[in-house]
Write a protein that holds these residues in place. Structure first.
Motif, mmCIF file in Angstrom:
data_model
loop_
_atom_site.group_PDB
_atom_site.id
_atom_site.type_symbol
_atom_site.label_atom_id
_atom_site.label_comp_id
_atom_site.label_asym_id
_atom_site.label_seq_id
_atom_site.Cartn_x
_atom_site.Cartn_y
_atom_site.Cartn_z
ATOM 1 N N GLU A 195 0.949 -1.215 0.107
ATOM 2 C CA GLU A 195 0.183 -0.058 0.277
ATOM 3 C C GLU A 195 0.674 1.632 -0.291
ATOM 4 O O GLU A 195 2.371 1.142 1.100
ATOM 5 C CB GLU A 195 -1.213 0.033 0.998
ATOM 6 N N VAL A 254 0.577 5.677 -0.166
ATOM 7 C CA VAL A 254 -0.595 7.038 -0.645
ATOM 8 C C VAL A 254 0.616 8.194 -1.497
ATOM 9 O O VAL A 254 1.832 8.262 -0.882
ATOM 10 C CB VAL A 254 -0.295 7.733 0.716
ATOM 11 N N TYR A 269 -5.731 -1.633 -6.141
ATOM 12 C CA TYR A 269 -6.664 -0.603 -5.762
ATOM 13 C C TYR A 269 -7.001 1.024 -6.026
ATOM 14 O O TYR A 269 -5.262 0.562 -5.541
ATOM 15 C CB TYR A 269 -7.404 -1.180 -4.325
ATOM 16 N N VAL A 270 -7.369 1.413 -5.923
ATOM 17 C CA VAL A 270 -7.177 3.311 -5.605
ATOM 18 C C VAL A 270 -7.870 3.212 -4.392
ATOM 19 O O VAL A 270 -9.297 3.624 -5.237
ATOM 20 C CB VAL A 270 -6.833 3.563 -7.357
ATOM 21 N N ASN A 271 -7.859 4.071 -3.750
ATOM 22 C CA ASN A 271 -8.812 4.172 -2.927
ATOM 23 C C ASN A 271 -9.905 3.752 -2.562
ATOM 24 O O ASN A 271 -11.133 3.863 -2.683
ATOM 25 C CB ASN A 271 -9.299 5.402 -3.462
ATOM 26 N N GLY A 272 -9.223 1.894 -2.531
ATOM 27 C CA GLY A 272 -9.960 1.365 -2.253
ATOM 28 C C GLY A 272 -11.087 0.700 -2.927
ATOM 29 O O GLY A 272 -11.846 -0.663 -2.851
ATOM 30 N N GLN A 273 -10.804 0.854 -4.048
ATOM 31 C CA GLN A 273 -12.426 0.688 -5.591
ATOM 32 C C GLN A 273 -11.065 -0.083 -6.363
ATOM 33 O O GLN A 273 -10.204 0.542 -6.661
ATOM 34 C CB GLN A 273 -12.611 1.477 -6.331
ATOM 35 N N PRO A 333 -3.084 7.640 -10.452
ATOM 36 C CA PRO A 333 -3.420 7.728 -9.018
ATOM 37 C C PRO A 333 -2.585 9.489 -8.483
ATOM 38 O O PRO A 333 -1.465 9.794 -8.567
ATOM 39 C CB PRO A 333 -2.650 7.136 -7.822
ATOM 40 N N GLN A 355 -4.141 9.897 -2.929
ATOM 41 C CA GLN A 355 -4.782 9.059 -3.083
ATOM 42 C C GLN A 355 -3.850 7.501 -2.564
ATOM 43 O O GLN A 355 -3.128 7.364 -2.550
ATOM 44 C CB GLN A 355 -5.318 8.491 -4.810
ATOM 45 N N THR A 356 -4.981 6.821 -2.537
ATOM 46 C CA THR A 356 -4.555 5.601 -1.668
ATOM 47 C C THR A 356 -3.813 3.988 -2.597
ATOM 48 O O THR A 356 -5.034 4.029 -3.559
ATOM 49 C CB THR A 356 -4.938 4.633 -0.551
ATOM 50 N N ARG A 365 -3.312 1.050 -3.065
ATOM 51 C CA ARG A 365 -2.759 -0.750 -2.795
ATOM 52 C C ARG A 365 -3.069 -1.619 -3.505
ATOM 53 O O ARG A 365 -3.833 -1.933 -5.221
ATOM 54 C CB ARG A 365 -4.081 -1.261 -1.935
#
Length: 522
Positions: free
Chosen positions: A248, A250, A477-481, A504, A508-509, A511
């Motif tokens: 992960e 950021v 995944y970007v921002n959980g999506q 991203p 933005q996160t 993962r």
């Protein structure tokens, strides 16, 4: 006269004397023991006979003959009908013995009649079937979940438990594709195999899944066992993964960078310096276009740790032109003994000692440009450790513009000085600090320079820690999506690279989840 005398002495009566005869059936069965001996199963039928005799003087009624015990015996006639046997008549009852394997069989025939004194008579039967007999253990194997790249094996034992030679004619395997379940015969020759009584052989059936999901196999063994001429063994398993990895990141919102170019100034670099200078505007345009990069940029060479010219930054007038001019001024009069790792380390020590160029809160970006191998006196690992003592590893990133791994490259236009050796030390430093490498032999540097600036200013490539990920398991995944497009996996660099329109943004996160092989692939 005689009758008068008899009456005188004994008296006279109206009765007469008569002989009484007992009328009844009487059964006799012979023999009451039938021994069929040894019969070759599947090839021979044993036959014996017993007789039912009516030795009485009345009709003998025999109920349908009953048999209890092994089904290997049968009575071709009379088995389901009532028998009527006249006095003095003999009825022969034939019995067949049909063994199907190596076995010992017994049965009892019950003869029930209307003989009141002997209404039940039993005939005992015994016989032996001779045959080869195959025994396989185990016949079903469930390997369960096996990690991709690992293997699991079962020893399957084939034994002749009969009393005649067992001939294994063939072993045939049918399996799902790809064929991940395989037979290891060891030192055995190909069938046929002849096996004596109680002899056994072993097979190894191995399961080495190469993909995720169920696998099945059927092994058919053909033999001369009369009862099991084809015996099927079942194997099943499920390919799975053992190690799931999650990374992960950021994306940074405040970008402060100190960019140090380390440029080879030896005699073979004329062509490459010219290309770098001509395309420096591509690099600078992207740096400036983001609008939020606070940068300083300085240039040193592979034989001198001092800045070639004062560093440039956001406030430098005509910064694109200035950067190109500095590169163009470096020249090719430097040492042919390139020591980029040493000079960059010496430069960092000097900057920290003097307070020049390097800022404490900035990320350090080192970019090595060379067509030769590095000849610094220490090992690459030594220099990496020294860089870390001067700046936290999380704040260092390195890139290399070098000859292609593993053996270098030649420029496509064939210009002088376009051959380049693989700069392995620069490559190792770039990989250690999460950067990337670009081919110095590419004729058009514009794309590479843009990509390099892009990767510096905002992270577009995310390197995976584990080598050889199972590509089909990679999820981003970007921002959980979950993101299913706009990125690709680069096997050579072992990273996930976002397309330029899908990078991203700051804050933005990102993962990345993926699996690795439990045991590695052979």
């Amino acid at each position: 006269m005689l009758s008068i005398l008899l009456c005188f002495f004994f008296g006279c009566s109206d009765s007469t004397l008569m002989k009484v005869v007992d009328v009844k059936p009487e059964i006799m069965v012979h023999p009451t023991d039938l021994f069929f001996g040894h019969v070759r199963s599947g090839h021979e039928i044993g036959n014996e006979m017993f007789s039912i005799i009516n030795v009485g003087n009345a009709t003998l009624h025999v109920e349908p003959i009953l048999m209890d015990g092994s089904t290997r015996y049968n009575i071709p006639e009379f088995e389901s009908e009532e028998l009527v046997i006249q006095p003095g008549e003999v009825l022969d009852v034939h019995v067949d013995y049909v063994p199907i394997t190596y076995e010992h069989n017994g049965a009892v025939v019950k003869v029930i009649s209307n003989d009141e004194e002997n209404d039940e008579i039993f005939v005992i039967m015994e016989g032996y079937g001779d045959a080869p007999k195959i025994d396989v253990n185990p016949q079903h194997v469930d390997y369960g979940d096996v990690s991709i790249g690992c293997d699991n094996e079962y020893r399957v034992t084939i034994k002749n438990i009969g009393n005649l030679d067992l001939e294994i004619d063939d072993v045939v395997q049918m399996s799902t594709l790809p064929n991940d379940i395989n037979i290891d015969y060891g030192s055995l020759p190909n069938p046929p195999w002849n096996m004596l009584q109680n002899e056994e052989i072993d097979l190894l059936i191995k399961y080495t899944p190469n993909d995720i999901g169920p696998d099945e196999s059927i092994v058919r063994i053909d033999s001369n066992d009369p009862d099991r001429q084809s015996l099927e063994l079942m194997q099943e398993g499920n390919g799975d993964v053992e190690h799931w990895i999650v990374h992960e990141w950021v994306q940074e919102e405040e970008l402060i960078y100190d960019i140090l170019w380390v440029i080879d100034n030896s005699g073979s670099m004329r062509t490459f310096q010219s290309r770098l200078s001509s395309n420096m505007s591509n690099f600078m345009n992207y740096i400036n276009s983001t609008g939020y990069v606070d940068f300083r940029m300085g240039f040193i060479t592979t034989d001198d740790h001092e800045l070639v010219a004062p560093y440039i930054d956001n406030n430098t007038p005509n910064v694109n032109t200035r950067a190109a001019d500095i590169v163009g001024s470096i020249g090719i009069g430097g040492s042919g003994n390139e020591m980029g790792l040493q000079k960059s380390h010496q430069a960092l020590e000097y900057f920290l000692a003097t307070g020049e160029f390097i800022r404490e809160d900035a990320h350090l970006i080192m970019i090595y440009v060379s067509d030769e191998r590095d000849s610094s006196p220490l090992t690459t690992t030594d220099y990496i450790q020294r860089y870390i003592t001067l700046k936290p590893q999380a704040k260092i990133k390195a890139y290399a513009v070098i000859g292609d791994p593993p053996s270098g490259c030649q420029s496509s236009n064939g210009m002088w000085g376009a051959n380049a050796q693989f700069g392995s030390a620069y490559y190792d430093v770039a990989m250690h600090f999460g950067g990337s490498w670009y081919s110095i032999c590419d004729y058009d540097w514009s794309t590479n320079m843009t990509n390099l600036a892009q990767d510096i200013t905002i992270k577009s490539a995310f390197e995976l820690d584990e080598l050889d990920p199972i590509v089909d398991t990679i999820e981003v995944y970007v921002n959980g999506q979950l993101v299913t497009s706009g990125w690709s996996y680069d096997h050579t660099k072992n990273w996930i690279k976002f397309d330029s329109n899908n990078i991203p943004t700051g804050g933005q996160t990102v993962r990345i989840e993926y699996a690795t092989y439990g045991c590695g692939l052979e």
